[in-house]
Design a protein around this motif. Sequence first.
Motif, PDB file in Angstrom:
ATOM      1  N   TYR A  41       0.718  -1.351   0.079  1.00  0.00           N
ATOM      2  CA  TYR A  41       0.190   0.134   0.011  1.00  0.00           C
ATOM      3  C   TYR A  41       0.796   1.306   0.102  1.00  0.00           C
ATOM      4  CZ  TYR A  41      -3.933  -3.015   0.281  1.00  0.00           C
ATOM      5  OH  TYR A  41      -5.055  -3.783  -0.172  1.00  0.00           O
ATOM      6  N   GLU A  42       1.837   1.174  -0.636  1.00  0.00           N
ATOM      7  CA  GLU A  42       2.939   2.309  -1.139  1.00  0.00           C
ATOM      8  C   GLU A  42       3.590   3.029  -0.031  1.00  0.00           C
ATOM      9  OE1 GLU A  42       1.886   4.074  -4.917  1.00  0.00           O
ATOM     10  OE2 GLU A  42       0.152   3.109  -4.749  1.00  0.00           O
ATOM     11  N   THR A  43       3.900   2.456   1.216  1.00  0.00           N
ATOM     12  CA  THR A  43       4.551   3.044   2.205  1.00  0.00           C
ATOM     13  C   THR A  43       5.933   3.489   1.591  1.00  0.00           C
ATOM     14  OG1 THR A  43       3.298   2.135   4.098  1.00  0.00           O
ATOM     15  CG2 THR A  43       5.436   2.886   4.648  1.00  0.00           C
ATOM     16  N   THR A  44       6.441   4.632   1.928  1.00  0.00           N
ATOM     17  CA  THR A  44       7.950   4.857   1.649  1.00  0.00           C
ATOM     18  C   THR A  44       8.719   4.663   2.863  1.00  0.00           C
ATOM     19  OG1 THR A  44       6.842   6.771   0.428  1.00  0.00           O
ATOM     20  CG2 THR A  44       9.325   6.747   0.936  1.00  0.00           C
ATOM     21  N   THR A  45       8.595   4.864   3.880  1.00  0.00           N
ATOM     22  CA  THR A  45       9.363   4.774   5.193  1.00  0.00           C
ATOM     23  C   THR A  45       8.616   4.321   6.246  1.00  0.00           C
ATOM     24  OG1 THR A  45      10.624   6.912   4.534  1.00  0.00           O
ATOM     25  CG2 THR A  45      11.063   6.325   6.717  1.00  0.00           C
ATOM     26  N   VAL A  46       9.154   3.534   7.010  1.00  0.00           N
ATOM     27  CA  VAL A  46       8.659   2.806   8.458  1.00  0.00           C
ATOM     28  C   VAL A  46       9.450   3.279   9.482  1.00  0.00           C
ATOM     29  CG1 VAL A  46       8.226   0.837   9.462  1.00  0.00           C
ATOM     30  CG2 VAL A  46       7.878   0.966   7.158  1.00  0.00           C
ATOM     31  N   ARG A  47       8.933   4.434  10.432  1.00  0.00           N
ATOM     32  CA  ARG A  47       9.572   4.564  11.757  1.00  0.00           C
ATOM     33  C   ARG A  47       9.451   3.661  12.791  1.00  0.00           C
ATOM     34  NH1 ARG A  47       8.501  10.388  14.047  1.00  0.00           N
ATOM     35  NH2 ARG A  47       9.979  10.966  12.542  1.00  0.00           N
ATOM     36  N   ASN A  48      10.441   3.041  13.097  1.00  0.00           N
ATOM     37  CA  ASN A  48      10.526   1.562  13.896  1.00  0.00           C
ATOM     38  C   ASN A  48      10.746   1.614  15.172  1.00  0.00           C
ATOM     39  OD1 ASN A  48       9.651  -1.175  13.777  1.00  0.00           O
ATOM     40  ND2 ASN A  48      11.465  -1.737  12.937  1.00  0.00           N
ATOM     41  N   PHE A  49      10.120   1.304  16.138  1.00  0.00           N
ATOM     42  CA  PHE A  49      10.665   1.596  17.503  1.00  0.00           C
ATOM     43  C   PHE A  49      10.040   0.471  18.557  1.00  0.00           C
ATOM     44  CE2 PHE A  49       6.361   3.385  18.428  1.00  0.00           C
ATOM     45  CZ  PHE A  49       5.942   2.806  19.544  1.00  0.00           C
ATOM     46  N   ASP A  50      11.051   0.252  19.543  1.00  0.00           N
ATOM     47  CA  ASP A  50      10.678  -0.566  20.795  1.00  0.00           C
ATOM     48  C   ASP A  50      10.602   0.431  21.835  1.00  0.00           C
ATOM     49  OD1 ASP A  50      10.123  -3.393  21.798  1.00  0.00           O
ATOM     50  OD2 ASP A  50      11.977  -2.620  22.891  1.00  0.00           O
ATOM     51  N   ALA A  51       9.317   0.291  22.635  1.00  0.00           N
ATOM     52  CA  ALA A  51       9.216   0.804  23.714  1.00  0.00           C
ATOM     53  C   ALA A  51      10.107   0.647  24.925  1.00  0.00           C
ATOM     54  CB  ALA A  51       7.614   0.762  24.132  1.00  0.00           C
ATOM     55  N   LEU A  52      10.566  -0.540  24.759  1.00  0.00           N
ATOM     56  CA  LEU A  52      11.654  -0.865  26.145  1.00  0.00           C
ATOM     57  C   LEU A  52      13.194  -0.668  25.506  1.00  0.00           C
ATOM     58  CD1 LEU A  52      10.040  -4.214  27.087  1.00  0.00           C
ATOM     59  CD2 LEU A  52       9.543  -2.177  28.168  1.00  0.00           C
ATOM     60  N   ASN A  53      13.371  -0.186  24.388  1.00  0.00           N
ATOM     61  CA  ASN A  53      14.540   0.006  23.796  1.00  0.00           C
ATOM     62  C   ASN A  53      15.214  -1.224  23.781  1.00  0.00           C
ATOM     63  OD1 ASN A  53      14.856   2.719  22.742  1.00  0.00           O
ATOM     64  ND2 ASN A  53      14.670   3.444  25.035  1.00  0.00           N
ATOM     65  N   ASP A  54      14.599  -2.589  23.644  1.00  0.00           N
ATOM     66  CA  ASP A  54      15.364  -3.872  23.347  1.00  0.00           C
ATOM     67  C   ASP A  54      15.557  -3.843  22.006  1.00  0.00           C
ATOM     68  OD1 ASP A  54      16.225  -6.394  23.422  1.00  0.00           O
ATOM     69  OD2 ASP A  54      14.374  -7.004  24.959  1.00  0.00           O
ATOM     70  N   MET A  55      16.685  -3.683  21.553  1.00  0.00           N
ATOM     71  CA  MET A  55      16.757  -3.559  20.206  1.00  0.00           C
ATOM     72  C   MET A  55      16.985  -4.703  19.411  1.00  0.00           C
ATOM     73  SD  MET A  55      16.953  -0.267  19.802  1.00  0.00           S
ATOM     74  CE  MET A  55      17.033   1.190  20.796  1.00  0.00           C
ATOM     75  N   ARG A  56      16.714  -5.977  20.172  1.00  0.00           N
ATOM     76  CA  ARG A  56      16.477  -7.056  19.687  1.00  0.00           C
ATOM     77  C   ARG A  56      15.314  -7.112  18.875  1.00  0.00           C
ATOM     78  NH1 ARG A  56      16.472 -11.254  24.247  1.00  0.00           N
ATOM     79  NH2 ARG A  56      15.348  -9.414  25.268  1.00  0.00           N
ATOM     80  N   ASN A  57      14.246  -6.382  19.286  1.00  0.00           N
ATOM     81  CA  ASN A  57      12.898  -6.467  18.833  1.00  0.00           C
ATOM     82  C   ASN A  57      12.601  -5.925  17.626  1.00  0.00           C
ATOM     83  OD1 ASN A  57      11.931  -7.905  21.174  1.00  0.00           O
ATOM     84  ND2 ASN A  57      11.350  -5.768  22.384  1.00  0.00           N
ATOM     85  N   LEU A  58      13.891  -5.058  17.250  1.00  0.00           N
ATOM     86  CA  LEU A  58      13.536  -4.339  15.615  1.00  0.00           C
ATOM     87  C   LEU A  58      14.155  -5.307  14.598  1.00  0.00           C
ATOM     88  CD1 LEU A  58      14.665  -0.916  16.952  1.00  0.00           C
ATOM     89  CD2 LEU A  58      12.453  -1.680  16.854  1.00  0.00           C
ATOM     90  N   GLN A  59      15.043  -6.313  14.880  1.00  0.00           N
ATOM     91  CA  GLN A  59      15.975  -7.177  13.970  1.00  0.00           C
ATOM     92  C   GLN A  59      15.110  -7.587  13.077  1.00  0.00           C
ATOM     93  OE1 GLN A  59      18.229  -9.295  16.910  1.00  0.00           O
ATOM     94  NE2 GLN A  59      19.838  -8.842  15.535  1.00  0.00           N
ATOM     95  N   ILE A  60      14.157  -8.421  13.288  1.00  0.00           N
ATOM     96  CA  ILE A  60      13.283  -9.203  12.091  1.00  0.00           C
ATOM     97  C   ILE A  60      12.714  -7.751  11.141  1.00  0.00           C
ATOM     98  CG2 ILE A  60      11.443 -10.384  11.558  1.00  0.00           C
ATOM     99  CD1 ILE A  60      12.014 -12.172  13.923  1.00  0.00           C
ATOM    100  N   SER A  61      12.012  -7.096  11.812  1.00  0.00           N
ATOM    101  CA  SER A  61      10.975  -6.130  11.067  1.00  0.00           C
ATOM    102  C   SER A  61      12.152  -5.180  10.203  1.00  0.00           C
ATOM    103  CB  SER A  61      10.321  -5.110  11.819  1.00  0.00           C
ATOM    104  OG  SER A  61      11.224  -4.749  13.045  1.00  0.00           O
ATOM    105  N   ALA A  62      13.049  -4.908  10.702  1.00  0.00           N
ATOM    106  CA  ALA A  62      14.276  -3.813   9.965  1.00  0.00           C
ATOM    107  C   ALA A  62      14.621  -4.786   8.657  1.00  0.00           C
ATOM    108  CB  ALA A  62      15.378  -3.707  11.146  1.00  0.00           C
ATOM    109  N   ASP A  63      15.093  -6.027   8.874  1.00  0.00           N
ATOM    110  CA  ASP A  63      15.501  -6.751   7.653  1.00  0.00           C
ATOM    111  C   ASP A  63      14.154  -6.727   6.619  1.00  0.00           C
ATOM    112  OD1 ASP A  63      17.995  -7.119   8.662  1.00  0.00           O
ATOM    113  OD2 ASP A  63      17.516  -8.934   9.507  1.00  0.00           O
ATOM    114  N   GLU A  64      13.129  -7.181   6.991  1.00  0.00           N
ATOM    115  CA  GLU A  64      11.768  -7.231   6.053  1.00  0.00           C
ATOM    116  C   GLU A  64      11.663  -5.755   5.498  1.00  0.00           C
ATOM    117  OE1 GLU A  64      10.119  -9.931   5.103  1.00  0.00           O
ATOM    118  OE2 GLU A  64      11.857 -10.815   5.968  1.00  0.00           O
TER     119      GLU A  64
END
Length: 598
Positions: A111-134
């Motif tokens: 649906y033509e998203t250009t940019t995804v701002r991606n965060f984890d509320a606990l700042n546990d950066m492991r929680n961003l790995q899968i989504s970032a790669d995808e």
Amino acid sequence: MAKKYIDVMDTTFRDGFQSVFGGRVLMDDFLPAVEFASSIGINHFEFGGGARFQSLFFYLQENAFDMMQRFRVAAGAEANLQVLARGINTVMLDTASEEMIKLFVKLFAKYETTTVRNFDALNDMRNLQISADEIVNNGMMHEVTVTLMDLPPGCTGAHDVKFYRDKVIEILDLGIPFDSIVFKDASGTSNPAKIYQVIRMARELLGDETHIRLHTHETAGISVAAYLAALEAGVDGIDLAISPVSGGTSQPDMLTMLHATKTMGYNLGDLELSKVLEYERFLKNQLKDYFIPPEATAVNPLIPFAPMPGGALTANTQMMRDSGNLDKFDEVIEAMTEVVQKGGYGTSVTPVSQFYWQQAYANVMFGKWEKITKGYGKMVLGYFGKTPVVPDPKIVELASKQLNLEPTFKNPVEIANEDKTKSIAYWKEILEKEGIEASEENIFIAAACKDKGIAFLKGESPLMVRKKEEQAKIKKDEITKSDKKPQEYTVVVNGKSYSVQVAKGTQAIESIKEVSPESSNSSKTTSGSIKVTSQTSGQVFKIVKSVGDSVEAGETIMILEAMKMEVEVAPLESGVIKSIEVSEGSSVVDGQILATLE
């Protein structure tokens, strides 16, 4: 000397709407303003994700994917359209499985998203790995996020410059791909001196080529000062909105920042004062019928003591307003300080902000720490990831006992992968049973919104838009219906029960009907002496017991929904249910009788 170009993202149509209206703005009412904004040269918009995804299905009878499609047409093919995502939560309030994260990314790219701002509320950066790669693999830009706030006075151990530096290093060490980095303060509590130091630290670590942004809110009254500090420190981008959804609980107004930076060496997104004035007039006219809650336009000096995001604040106060207990707001805000202290210092941004709010609300309504709410309890037990500091051991023990869950250090994605209710196959089966097409969009809607998503797909979701005239009409209709509604009484004559209806305002009997014990299927019969009352305002979500059932003390009779949390209703004594005084979907108030036992 040329002025430094500062990219401005227009947050009006996502964070602005969320911060003022709880996200409840209809497409036809705002899309013309998107076209207007595009016509004056604005080409970077926040257009979806976050709580705004669910609000369309919950309250507007609109499909978020349809909205994204129409927004792209209105903004133009070249616009940078950005969404907000919560790492392993995507746009849900709970963790998602790996396959559901991948489906989220696939659909938002479709649906033509250009940019995804991606965060984890606990700042546990492991929680961003899968989504970032995808996100990167699906051709979108990834804006990795470090979430900020100031801790309540007297609290230490996280949310200082060293803490954020460690988080940036963690992003680099994990090899998380990103096109830009944003420091996101949803509560607007980070003091300007810290903001300056954080941006300088990031610039030193990441170099001059990395695009660095700041996002904040005016809720605590320091957003303009924070942005000025960030600009001085070398930030490349900031987020602004326009009136009537700017300032207060939202981002600073474009006009305000243009004024604040007058004669300084910054070019804010090529914004032209006269054109922004026209844009604001246009949007104000488009939204003139919408009710703006007074708390959405105000700075709240309590927020640094109890960091509540602007986007959550108005949604919560509107729910309290609807439930008739807005008078408890200051008490709940005050109770948040302790909840944050004992909860491990996760950043107060969705979903953690909602966990903090729900627990503070429960502490006010049910007694301090008498009830551990599901979200807060799972957070301190480790089911959403690692909190910045170790939560209070006594609260962890209470949560474990009440929720019947053991603390865990397991990766939350692994836990979600083991939960069949978070699988695509599970939701596909649910849709097929309901006779709903099991498209990828429908599967994701159902998984993200659960019962309310199914209701939307079946055409049964409510329309709950707060427009001035419509709200006045609804209130008038309710009064009219109440005036005309016949009053029903049960009378006993010679040992026989009769149902008698008397027209309100008259003494005319409209009907008399004999009620036999065998024919009465109503859940409301003769009341018992043991009364079960509500401890909070809310809505009856589910009734799990029936008249005639024997129940033990503490056994659940029904479930209320209050402040986006489920509240189990149980008697203090054992007995047989004699009456159920409410029905599913009914609104209830604090202290209302819900059932009786004998």
